[in-house]
Every structure is written in structure tokens, then in C-alpha cells.
Motif scaffolding. Structure first.
Motif, PDB file in Angstrom:
ATOM      1  N   ILE A   2      11.688   9.649  -2.597  1.00  0.00           N
ATOM      2  CA  ILE A   2      12.188   9.323  -1.255  1.00  0.00           C
ATOM      3  C   ILE A   2      11.103   8.565  -0.490  1.00  0.00           C
ATOM      4  O   ILE A   2       9.954   9.020  -0.399  1.00  0.00           O
ATOM      5  N   ILE A   3      11.489   7.413   0.073  1.00  0.00           N
ATOM      6  CA  ILE A   3      10.586   6.654   0.949  1.00  0.00           C
ATOM      7  C   ILE A   3      11.322   6.409   2.263  1.00  0.00           C
ATOM      8  O   ILE A   3      12.422   5.851   2.270  1.00  0.00           O
TER       9      ILE A   3
ATOM     10  N   LEU B 246      11.553  17.690   9.237  1.00  0.00           N
ATOM     11  CA  LEU B 246      11.574  17.058   7.920  1.00  0.00           C
ATOM     12  C   LEU B 246      10.173  17.159   7.334  1.00  0.00           C
ATOM     13  O   LEU B 246       9.182  17.126   8.064  1.00  0.00           O
ATOM     14  N   SER B 247      10.098  17.268   6.023  1.00  0.00           N
ATOM     15  CA  SER B 247       8.796  17.453   5.380  1.00  0.00           C
ATOM     16  C   SER B 247       8.632  16.495   4.210  1.00  0.00           C
ATOM     17  O   SER B 247       9.510  16.395   3.346  1.00  0.00           O
ATOM     18  N   PHE B 248       7.505  15.768   4.210  1.00  0.00           N
ATOM     19  CA  PHE B 248       7.189  14.805   3.160  1.00  0.00           C
ATOM     20  C   PHE B 248       5.835  15.161   2.528  1.00  0.00           C
ATOM     21  O   PHE B 248       4.952  15.688   3.193  1.00  0.00           O
ATOM     22  N   GLU B 249       5.687  14.807   1.263  1.00  0.00           N
ATOM     23  CA  GLU B 249       4.423  15.093   0.578  1.00  0.00           C
ATOM     24  C   GLU B 249       3.281  14.242   1.126  1.00  0.00           C
ATOM     25  O   GLU B 249       2.141  14.690   1.207  1.00  0.00           O
TER      26      GLU B 249
ATOM     27  N   PHE C 187       0.833  -1.207   0.000  1.00  0.00           N
ATOM     28  CA  PHE C 187       0.000   0.000   0.000  1.00  0.00           C
ATOM     29  C   PHE C 187       0.869   1.259   0.000  1.00  0.00           C
ATOM     30  O   PHE C 187       0.634   2.193  -0.777  1.00  0.00           O
ATOM     31  N   ILE C 188       1.892   1.265   0.851  1.00  0.00           N
ATOM     32  CA  ILE C 188       2.798   2.422   0.954  1.00  0.00           C
ATOM     33  C   ILE C 188       3.547   2.633  -0.360  1.00  0.00           C
ATOM     34  O   ILE C 188       3.649   3.763  -0.862  1.00  0.00           O
TER      35      ILE C 188
ATOM     36  N   ALA D 138       3.562   5.797  -2.901  1.00  0.00           N
ATOM     37  CA  ALA D 138       4.841   6.486  -3.116  1.00  0.00           C
ATOM     38  C   ALA D 138       5.117   6.751  -4.588  1.00  0.00           C
ATOM     39  O   ALA D 138       5.850   7.689  -4.933  1.00  0.00           O
ATOM     40  N   GLN D 139       4.530   5.949  -5.451  1.00  0.00           N
ATOM     41  CA  GLN D 139       4.759   6.140  -6.884  1.00  0.00           C
ATOM     42  C   GLN D 139       4.104   7.419  -7.409  1.00  0.00           C
ATOM     43  O   GLN D 139       4.451   7.907  -8.482  1.00  0.00           O
ATOM     44  N   LYS D 140       3.158   7.973  -6.628  1.00  0.00           N
ATOM     45  CA  LYS D 140       2.410   9.151  -7.073  1.00  0.00           C
ATOM     46  C   LYS D 140       2.970  10.462  -6.508  1.00  0.00           C
ATOM     47  O   LYS D 140       2.497  11.541  -6.883  1.00  0.00           O
ATOM     48  N   VAL D 141       3.936  10.372  -5.592  1.00  0.00           N
ATOM     49  CA  VAL D 141       4.500  11.574  -4.973  1.00  0.00           C
ATOM     50  C   VAL D 141       6.025  11.511  -5.001  1.00  0.00           C
ATOM     51  O   VAL D 141       6.604  10.465  -5.302  1.00  0.00           O
TER      52      VAL D 141
END
Length: 527
Positions: A284-285, A298-301, A212-213, A217-220
Motif C-alpha cells: 500500500i502506498i 490509520l497505521s503505516f510501516e 525515493f518514496i 515502499a518496495q521494502k515495506v
């Protein structure tokens, strides 16, 4: 003097706002010093540097925590540091850990008691107040009441998820004054994240969660997944690495306390570099335990969070879209059904309460402006959570769970018996027993193990083992804390010959073959 609260959303700048309050209050009311207290060293180091930068004088900020190390030729600096940390009286600003602060208030060590006087006529900023261990809450409240009522001290409690410390049935803090009155207005102004309930039926297995993760992740460009246990973090990270098949498009990171502090710091620095590189095409994952959820800049989409307490979920949302990478980021909430919580009953309780509140939000959205991020939802969570853990807040004794430290300091059976024996002259409180029983971090059944993480670690391990002087051994052990991991007894027994224990100083060293450069130490010994 008094107790104040600063409640603002994650990423709204509360560190600098708190500093501004502290500096103006210190000048106006002639306070002697400012304390900045943080629950984790990662937050402490980051924000101490930020405070020093805004003050404009790095030497004005005394950093007192276990990660401070000195080089071989820094003897004079180390001596000065020891003098400054001995009583906290010589520095205008002290940045220290919650452990050091709470030890000063309650531990029996002479070094802790000596610092107590510095807390009078001061300003104390307690950051990420929600991260205090449940067991210390009643003691903490009693201490804050004492400092504010009798010691002329101003106390500022900071958090985006402020606990209801003023609503505990007993040992509640004196009525605090809120610096920000309309929290929901600020929540709306700083809204950057939407929490989406993705819990389906019985939830996901670890492998299904990883799938699921990876799909999201492929979209961001950047994805963070936070789970509750180290074993789950490793399983998911391993699965995602297999799914990416070494594809150069992806850069996968892993974080947990099975990695030594130096290793974690290296990973966070590298991750920050990738996240800030706008020219990089890599996705980045990061898969992490809860160590990343509060205060780490830290900032993630996109963020995926394994089900836990609502307070932790909101803190995790603070790692999403901090820098406005997108118009509105997403936190996807999932349930991992094979995540073994074990003895962490408080997490199970928090999960159930969170499920109940999410259901209430779904059925009656008007009552919760802002949904799961609203003050109404957070207040309801804490009210139910604290009610379920009433006894745990009084610090139950390890050797006598029927009694607590609160008992020792009030109606102590030990003290009452001693008072009768002495003919009623002595106080009945068992102060020494309470001080000896107090420890913020319970390391029962755990052992400190030094790992041969890199050449620097090996160099200082060699100095440690070859030294015959206690002073030098202590100095090296302090330096090697950045290369130390806490391991349970059963893991040490499994490793067996991989652990070196020197009888003279009792230090444990883990051979490099048992330390993985991505995951650290493996609890299940798959290395």
C-alpha cells in the motif's frame, strides 16, 4: 474549574483518557454537560463514535458538524436535530467542530450567540489543540480564561504536540495544570517511531521525491507520504503510478482537498480495509496532503514527510507503526525544492525553525532526550515559531491589516470615535464589527462547487435545481456538502463552461468530465 493539559504521545489513547477525566469530573463536581471539540470532521466523526461506544448510549452524544445529513423521509429526526443544535442545552455530551465552537464564542450570528450559555459549568475537551489556526490563538486564550475563571468551566487541552499557550507575551492562558507530569517517560514507553533526517543538499525535486518514496515502499508493506501542497501530492502520486506500471503488487492511493469529502471518505475506508487485511500481499502506498496527519486512525510501516513545522512532523509520525506492524517504524524527513508554498509564509517560517532545531539535536543530543520527539524539542519549536508570528495571533483584519480583532475588542478606533460622538456614554469596543470580521476559515477568493461525483450526487443535484422552495433548496445544499469542493476564482475562470451557475440560487456545479476519480479536481487543469 480551571485549565488542564493532557500531553501524551500519538496513539497513546488520549481520547478515552480525556473522556474518563470528563466523566469523573462531571460526576464529582456536578457539571452540566461535556463538550468534545475537534479541528477536522474526520477526527470528530471517528472519535464521537468512540465516545458513544464507551458511554454505551449513542443517543447521549449530539454530533454537531456540517457532515450530518438526513434522508428524504427523516423529517422528524431532522426537526429534533435542529432543536438540539439550536442551543446545546438538552444533550449531556456534544461533539462539535472547532469552527462551531469558535463561532459560538466570537461570531455575530444569533444562532452562535444562543449557544454561548451552554458552555458554563461544563467540561470542554479541545482535541488536537495544535491544529487551531494561528490567527485565533489570542482570542482563544482570552475565551478560555473567561470560561474557566468566571463560568465554572473545566477545560482540557489535548495534544501530542502541545503548544505553549501559557507562554505568549500577552493573552496567555491562566497557568494550566498538567495531568501527565513526566511526558518524556511516556514518550519512551510509547516509542514506536524513529525520525530520520534524509534532507540532502538542496533537496529533491517532486520526481526525485517520488523515486525515493517508491524505492522505500518496495521494502515495506505500507507506505505513507505526506506533502505540503495539493499540486505536489498529485505529481508524486502520478509518478509513483507510472513507476509501478500497473503492477498488481501495488495499490496506490491519493488524498487531497481537491477531492470532495465523500470521495476522501471512500478512499480512507478502502485503504483501511487493505491495511487491516493481513492475508493481502499488496503493498500500500498513499500520497496525501496534511489532511491525514492528525487524528486519523490509520497505521503505516513507513512514513515520508516533506519538511514542515516540527509539530506537524511529530503528528505525521503518529500515523506510523500505530499497531506495532514492526518493532520500530521510520519517518523519513525530506525537502522537496519545487514544492510551491506560495503565500503560506507560516510554513516557510516553520521549515526554517525545524531545520535549526534538527541541527541543535545533531550537535547536542543530550539536551533532547528522545530527539525530535522530545518535549524539549517541541517547546523550543513553539517558542521560536510563536515569537515569529506574534502579530498574526491577534486576528488581523482582512480589509485593514494594520488593525486586528483584538484592537476592535479593546482600543478600537471605530469604537473610540463613536464614543466621542455619543458624548462618552457608549463603550468604545466595536463588538458588532469584531463579530462580523470573525471567521475561522478564510474563503476569500474561493467558491463552493458541487461535483457530480456519483449517482447519489447527481440525484440530489437534480432535486436541488428542480425545487422552487427555499427550505428544500437549503436542505439539498446541506446534503450536497459531502460532494462540494472549494475552488479559487482563477480555476473557475479556467474551467469556464464546465461550471453551471443557476441565477436563482447561485449554485455552482462542476461537470463530471472535469472531476477525476483518483485525484478530484485538477488545479492546473490537465484533465
Amino acid at each position: 474549574c480551571g485549565i488542564f493539559r493532557l500531553v501524551v504521545p500519538c496513539g497513546a489513547g488520549k481520547t478515552i483518557s480525556a473522556l474518563r477525566y470528563a466523566l469523573q469530573t462531571a460526576e464529582r463536581y456536578e457539571k452540566r454537560r461535556i463538550f468534545y471539540i475537534a479541528p477536522y470532521n474526520s477526527i470528530l466523526e471517528q472519535n464521537a463514535d468512540e465516545i458513544a461506544r464507551y458511554i454505551g448510549d449513542d443517543s447521549a452524544v449530539l454530533r454537531h458538524h456540517s457532515n450530518i445529513v438526513f434522508k428524504q423521509d427523516d423529517g422528524e429526526k431532522e426537526t429534533k436535530y435542529k432543536l438540539l443544535t439550536e442551543n446545546w442545552l438538552q444533550s449531556p455530551v456534544i461533539a462539535t467542530s472547532a469552527v462551531q465552537f469558535l463561532d459560538t464564542l466570537f461570531a455575530s450570528k444569533t444562532s452562535a450567540v444562543r449557544r454561548m450559555q451552554a458552555l458554563g459549568n461544563a467540561i470542554i475537551i479541545v482535541d488536537e489543540i495544535q491544529a487551531l489556526p494561528i490567527k485565533v490563538l489570542k482570542l482563544f486564550n482570552a475565551a478560555m480564561n473567561f470560561l474557566s475563571s468566571f463560568c465554572n468551566t473545566s477545560i482540557l487541552l489535548c495534544s501530542a504536540t502541545q503548544p505553549l499557550l501559557d507562554e505568549l507575551n500577552d493573552y496567555r492562558i491562566c497557568p494550566p495544570r498538567d495531568i501527565i507530569q513526566d511526558v518524556d517517560r511516556y514518550n519512551e514507553a510509547f516509542r514506536r517511531v524513529e525520525i530520520v533526517d534524509c534532507i540532502r543538499g538542496n533537496g529533491f525535486s517532486s520526481d526525485e521525491a517520488a523515486d525515493f518514496i517508491f524505492g522505500l515502499a518496495q521494502k515495506v508493506k505500507s507506505m505513507l507520504a505526506i506533502v505540503n501542497t495539493k499540486a505536489t501530492a498529485r505529481r508524486i502520486a502520478e509518478r509513483i503510478l507510472k513507476l509501478s506500471c500497473g503492477d498488481s503488487e501495488y495499490k496506490v492511493f491519493h488524498l487531497s482537498t481537491n477531492m470532495c469529502p465523500a470521495h476522501r471518505s471512500t478512499v480512507i475506508r478502502e485503504m483501511r480495509r487493505y491495511l487491516s487485511d493481513e492475508k493481502s500481499s499488496k503493498k500500500i502506498i498513499c500520497v496525501s496532503t496534511t489532511l491525514i496527519e492528525a487524528g486519523v486512525d490509520l497505521s503505516f510501516e513507513h512514513v515520508v514527510r516533506s519538511l514542515t513545522g516540527l509539530d506537524s512532523i511529530v503528528q505525521s509520525a503518529g500515523r506510523c507503526n500505530r499497531n506495532r506492524e514492526t518493532i520500530c517504524g521510520t519517518l523519513s524527513l525530506i525537502y522537496i525544492n519545487d514544492e510551491k508554498i506560495g503565500k503560506l509564509d507560516h510554513i516557510k517560517e516553520a521549515q526554517e525553525i525545524t531545520r535549526e532545531i534538527l541541527y541543535h539535536i545533531h550537535m547536542n543530543a543530550d539536551r533532547y532526550p528522545g530527539g525530535a520527539l522530545s518535549k524539549a524539542a517541541m517547546d523550543e519549536f513553539y517558542s521560536k515559531y510563536y515569537r515569529s508570528l506574534k502579530r498574526e495571533m491577534a486576528f488581523p483584519l482582512k480589509d485593514d491589516p494594520e488593525h486586528t480583532i483584538i484592537d476592535l475588542l479593546t482600543n478600537s478606533p471605530v469604537g473610540s470615535e463613536r464614543k466621542q460622538t455619543a458624548g462618552g456614554i457608549l463603550l468604545k469596543q466595536a463588538f458588532r464589527e469584531a463579530g462580523e470580521a470573525f471567521e475561522v476559515i478564510d474563503n476569500t477568493g474561493k467558491h463552493s462547487v458541487i461535483v457530480e461525483y456519483n449517482d447519489d450526487a447527481r440525484k440530489h443535484i437534480h432535486i436541488l435545481l428542480s425545487s422552487h422552495f427555499i427550505y428544500e433548496q437549503k436542505k439539498q445544499l446541506r446534503y450536497l456538502q459531502q460532494y462540494t469542493v472549494q475552488l479559487p476564482t482563477y480555476t473557475i475562470e479556467k474551467i469556464g463552461a464546465g461550471i453551471v451557475q443557476e441565477n436563482e440560487i447561485g449554485v455552482m456545479i462542476l461537470s463530471n468530465e472535469f472531476y477525476d476519480k483518483v485525484y478530484g479536481i485538477d488545479d492546473e487543469l490537465k484533465i
